[in-house]
Design an enzyme around this catalytic site. Structure first.
Site, PDB file in Angstrom:
ATOM      1  N   ARG A 169       0.838  -1.216   0.000  1.00 50.60           N
ATOM      2  CA  ARG A 169       0.000   0.000   0.000  1.00 50.60           C
ATOM      3  C   ARG A 169       0.874   1.267   0.000  1.00 50.60           C
ATOM      4  O   ARG A 169       0.552   2.256   0.655  1.00 50.60           O
ATOM      5  CB  ARG A 169      -0.933   0.030   1.219  1.00 50.60           C
ATOM      6  CG  ARG A 169      -1.899  -1.133   1.308  1.00 50.60           C
ATOM      7  CD  ARG A 169      -2.966  -1.073   0.217  1.00 50.60           C
ATOM      8  NE  ARG A 169      -3.959  -2.110   0.410  1.00 50.60           N
ATOM      9  CZ  ARG A 169      -3.870  -3.341  -0.114  1.00 50.60           C
ATOM     10  NH1 ARG A 169      -2.838  -3.672  -0.872  1.00 50.60           N
ATOM     11  NH2 ARG A 169      -4.833  -4.218   0.096  1.00 50.60           N
ATOM     12  N   SER A 244     -10.960  -0.851   3.233  1.00 52.35           N
ATOM     13  CA  SER A 244     -10.193  -1.050   4.478  1.00 52.35           C
ATOM     14  C   SER A 244      -9.742   0.289   5.037  1.00 52.35           C
ATOM     15  O   SER A 244      -9.111   1.071   4.321  1.00 52.35           O
ATOM     16  CB  SER A 244      -8.947  -1.895   4.213  1.00 52.35           C
ATOM     17  OG  SER A 244      -9.329  -3.107   3.645  1.00 52.35           O
ATOM     18  N   GLU A 340      -5.278   3.771   6.307  1.00 53.19           N
ATOM     19  CA  GLU A 340      -4.978   3.570   4.881  1.00 53.19           C
ATOM     20  C   GLU A 340      -5.387   4.759   4.001  1.00 53.19           C
ATOM     21  O   GLU A 340      -4.594   5.218   3.187  1.00 53.19           O
ATOM     22  CB  GLU A 340      -5.641   2.279   4.385  1.00 53.19           C
ATOM     23  CG  GLU A 340      -5.275   1.969   2.945  1.00 53.19           C
ATOM     24  CD  GLU A 340      -5.880   0.684   2.424  1.00 53.19           C
ATOM     25  OE1 GLU A 340      -5.700  -0.367   3.054  1.00 53.19           O
ATOM     26  OE2 GLU A 340      -6.528   0.723   1.365  1.00 53.19           O
TER      27      GLU A 340
HETATM   28  C1  LIG Z   1     -15.408  -0.741  -1.269  1.00 47.93           C
HETATM   29  C2  LIG Z   1     -13.939  -0.454  -1.450  1.00 47.93           C
HETATM   30  C3  LIG Z   1     -13.054  -1.503  -1.647  1.00 47.93           C
HETATM   31  C4  LIG Z   1     -11.692  -1.250  -1.828  1.00 47.93           C
HETATM   32  N1  LIG Z   1     -10.861  -2.300  -2.013  1.00 47.93           N
HETATM   33  C5  LIG Z   1      -9.547  -2.100  -2.200  1.00 47.93           C
HETATM   34  C6  LIG Z   1      -8.657  -3.201  -2.394  1.00 47.93           C
HETATM   35  O1  LIG Z   1      -9.071  -4.350  -2.438  1.00 47.93           O
HETATM   36  N2  LIG Z   1      -7.343  -2.939  -2.555  1.00 47.93           N
HETATM   37  C7  LIG Z   1      -6.841  -1.659  -2.541  1.00 47.93           C
HETATM   38  O2  LIG Z   1      -5.627  -1.492  -2.705  1.00 47.93           O
HETATM   39  N3  LIG Z   1      -7.655  -0.586  -2.370  1.00 47.93           N
HETATM   40  C8  LIG Z   1      -8.993  -0.783  -2.190  1.00 47.93           C
HETATM   41  N4  LIG Z   1      -9.818   0.291  -1.989  1.00 47.93           N
HETATM   42  C9  LIG Z   1      -9.252   1.643  -1.926  1.00 47.93           C
HETATM   43  C10 LIG Z   1      -9.330   2.463  -3.258  1.00 47.93           C
HETATM   44  O3  LIG Z   1     -10.357   1.984  -4.066  1.00 47.93           O
HETATM   45  C11 LIG Z   1      -8.021   2.429  -4.037  1.00 47.93           C
HETATM   46  O4  LIG Z   1      -6.985   2.968  -3.261  1.00 47.93           O
HETATM   47  C12 LIG Z   1      -8.110   3.254  -5.342  1.00 47.93           C
HETATM   48  O5  LIG Z   1      -6.944   3.088  -6.104  1.00 47.93           O
HETATM   49  C13 LIG Z   1      -8.353   4.745  -5.102  1.00 47.93           C
HETATM   50  O6  LIG Z   1      -8.662   5.320  -6.347  1.00 47.93           O
HETATM   51  P1  LIG Z   1      -9.415   6.700  -6.457  1.00 47.93           P
HETATM   52  O7  LIG Z   1      -9.411   7.095  -7.893  1.00 47.93           O
HETATM   53  O8  LIG Z   1     -10.735   6.619  -5.808  1.00 47.93           O
HETATM   54  O9  LIG Z   1      -8.426   7.651  -5.630  1.00 47.93           O
HETATM   55  P2  LIG Z   1      -8.819   8.922  -4.742  1.00 47.93           P
HETATM   56  O10 LIG Z   1      -9.491   8.469  -3.505  1.00 47.93           O
HETATM   57  O11 LIG Z   1      -9.500   9.929  -5.573  1.00 47.93           O
HETATM   58  O12 LIG Z   1      -7.368   9.460  -4.365  1.00 47.93           O
HETATM   59  C14 LIG Z   1      -6.556   8.791  -3.419  1.00 47.93           C
HETATM   60  C15 LIG Z   1      -5.225   9.556  -3.295  1.00 47.93           C
HETATM   61  O13 LIG Z   1      -4.516   9.444  -4.525  1.00 47.93           O
HETATM   62  C16 LIG Z   1      -4.293  10.739  -5.104  1.00 47.93           C
HETATM   63  N5  LIG Z   1      -4.504  10.608  -6.552  1.00 47.93           N
HETATM   64  C17 LIG Z   1      -5.620  10.211  -7.200  1.00 47.93           C
HETATM   65  N6  LIG Z   1      -5.409  10.175  -8.533  1.00 47.93           N
HETATM   66  C18 LIG Z   1      -4.114  10.563  -8.709  1.00 47.93           C
HETATM   67  C19 LIG Z   1      -3.295  10.748  -9.870  1.00 47.93           C
HETATM   68  N7  LIG Z   1      -3.757  10.537 -11.107  1.00 47.93           N
HETATM   69  N8  LIG Z   1      -2.012  11.192  -9.681  1.00 47.93           N
HETATM   70  C20 LIG Z   1      -1.530  11.430  -8.434  1.00 47.93           C
HETATM   71  N9  LIG Z   1      -2.261  11.290  -7.311  1.00 47.93           N
HETATM   72  C21 LIG Z   1      -3.536  10.845  -7.455  1.00 47.93           C
HETATM   73  C22 LIG Z   1      -5.333  11.663  -4.459  1.00 47.93           C
HETATM   74  O14 LIG Z   1      -4.877  13.017  -4.454  1.00 47.93           O
HETATM   75  C23 LIG Z   1      -5.416  11.058  -3.063  1.00 47.93           C
HETATM   76  O15 LIG Z   1      -4.348  11.508  -2.272  1.00 47.93           O
HETATM   77  C24 LIG Z   1     -11.192   0.082  -1.818  1.00 47.93           C
HETATM   78  C25 LIG Z   1     -12.096   1.150  -1.624  1.00 47.93           C
HETATM   79  C26 LIG Z   1     -13.448   0.888  -1.446  1.00 47.93           C
HETATM   80  C27 LIG Z   1     -14.404   2.031  -1.273  1.00 47.93           C
END
Ligand SMILES: Cc1cc2nc3c(=O)[nH]c(=O)nc-3n(C[C@H](O)[C@H](O)[C@H](O)COP(=O)(O)OP(=O)(O)OC[C@H]3O[C@@H](n4cnc5c(N)ncnc54)[C@H](O)[C@@H]3O)c2cc1C
Length: 352
Positions: A169, A244, A340
């Site tokens: 992570r 998580s 996380e």
């Molecule tokens: C139901 C559920 C299940 C999940 N299961 C998992 C799992 O199994 N495994 C796992 O690893 N994660 C999991 N996650 C967490 C999450 O989905 C991941 O971390 C995902 O990659 C976040 O993507 P996002 O576009 O929503 O990021 P955001 O929440 O929009 O951003 C997260 C962070 O990344 C930064 N960011 C976003 N895009 C960029 C970019 N293009 N360049 C630089 N920085 C950026 C943002 O500024 C922020 O700091 C889960 C979440 C939920 C709600």
């Protein structure tokens, strides 16, 4: 760039937290990023990039520019070249593309590599930030490289997978917050064995198909992953959450043995001969938090690792609950839980 003022971010984060952005813009191309950078420099204001909003907690109105990543093109290799060349190929995807749509489309094109990461919410560009992982596979296993826009300097450059310094992570992007990922290059294959050694995947496929899991197709692995996830994790569209809430803490052999003596049934995963991950959900569950409710926030009834909200909760309420759980685990197990999702106040990121 089309600038908007005083926009609610409730639809842009999966905890459904209703905070406002002083300024808001959709980023459709690199030129938009350049214009946004100029805007922030002129106004001396902070900025925040949002993807799907599924891994962050917004605790206050944001006094700066919130950018929603909307660059969403995919560059598949031409079918013709695919037939001619090998089993391996590269797909380049802009940051704003939906992650799970990419997984689905890659399987439809006969490619394997991403199926274990099915149904993870969010965008492709956010996937490298915490090296998304699930069921024995992490993004690093199929990432070729990324294109970056440095919001501090305005420079664009490419990073290889090794440059991304991936960990559990974790990646280099958590230490360089001004690096915005604009495009991701993934290495897929038409001929790899499915990764099904992770207990629950193997069991689900075997019972669903009635044959050894190792013979499953990428689509069958995806179906199993979706089945497991839907049965275990709340859908953020119905019950706001960020998956998580805590990372699995890492401990030494000695710590693991001491804890196992005190807590029979302790759930651990070996990382290497000297280190183990403890299942954070198990620790929290032992302390009776599963199903806990207080006002607008709580702990999911089946999944102790997932904090849930009513849809009218505040980020502060979510964090207060997280702090209580962290403190309880520290006292009872002597283990420090790390949050996380990323935490933001009115000016930018902060840490607990
Ligand atoms: C139901 C559920 C299940 C999940 N299961 C998992 C799992 O199994 N495994 C796992 O690893 N994660 C999991 N996650 C967490 C999450 O989905 C991941 O971390 C995902 O990659 C976040 O993507 P996002 O576009 O929503 O990021 P955001 O929440 O929009 O951003 C997260 C962070 O990344 C930064 N960011 C976003 N895009 C960029 C970019 N293009 N360049 C630089 N920085 C950026 C943002 O500024 C922020 O700091 C889960 C979440 C939920 C709600």
């Amino acid at each position: 760039m089309e600038l908007q003022h005083s926009i609610s971010l409730k639809p842009y984060n999966t905890l459904s937290l209703d905070v406002k952005a002083a300024y808001f813009v959709r980023v459709n191309c690199i030129a938009d990023l350049r214009a946004a950078r100029q805007f922030c420099q002129d106004k001396h204001c902070p900025w925040l990039l949002l993807g799907g909003g599924s891994n962050l907690v917004l605790t206050q109105d944001f006094d700066g520019l919130v950018m929603f990543m909307a660059m969403d093109q995919v560059f598949w290799p031409a079918e013709k070249s695919l037939d001619r060349i090998s089993k391996n190929f590269i797909v380049s995807v802009q940051a704003g593309y939906e992650w799970d749509l990419l997984v689905e489309e890659s399987i439809m094109r006969g490619a394997s590599g991403l199926e274990n990461l099915s149904l993870i919410p969010g965008q492709v560009g956010a996937a490298p930030i915490q090296n998304i992982g699930a069921y024995g596979v992490e993004l690093k296993h199929c990432l070729g490289g990324v294109q970056v826009f440095d919001f501090d300097t305005g420079e664009e450059f490419e990073l290889s997978s090794a440059d991304c310094e991936f960990g559990y992570r974790d990646s280099v992007f958590k230490r360089h917050q001004c690096w915005i990922i604009t495009q991701v290059r993934l290495l897929l294959s038409r001929d790899t064995e499915p990764k099904v050694s992770y207990g629950i995947i193997e069991d689900t496929i075997t019972s669903q198909l009635g044959k050894p899991a190792i013979s499953a197709s990428p689509q069958q692995v995806r179906d199993a992953v979706i089945h497991i996830r839907r049965s275990k994790l709340p859908d953020p569209k119905k019950i706001p959450n960020v998956g998580s809430f805590f990372k699995n803490p890492m401990v030494s052999n000695g710590q693991k043995q001491a804890l196992a003596q005190q807590w029979p049934g302790l759930v651990t995963y070996a990382v290497d001969p000297k280190k183990h991950k403890l299942a954070a959900g198990w620790l929290i569950d032992q302390l009776g938090w599963k199903g806990f409710r207080q006002g607008e926030v709580g702990v999911h009834e089946y999944q102790a690792l997932v904090l849930v909200c009513s849809g009218s909760a505040t980020g502060k309420e979510v964090l207060d609950l997280a702090k209580r759980i962290k403190a309880d685990v520290a006292v009872k197990f002597g283990v420090t839980l790390e949050i996380e999702p990323r935490l933001f106040d009115n000016r930018g990121e902060f840490y607990l």
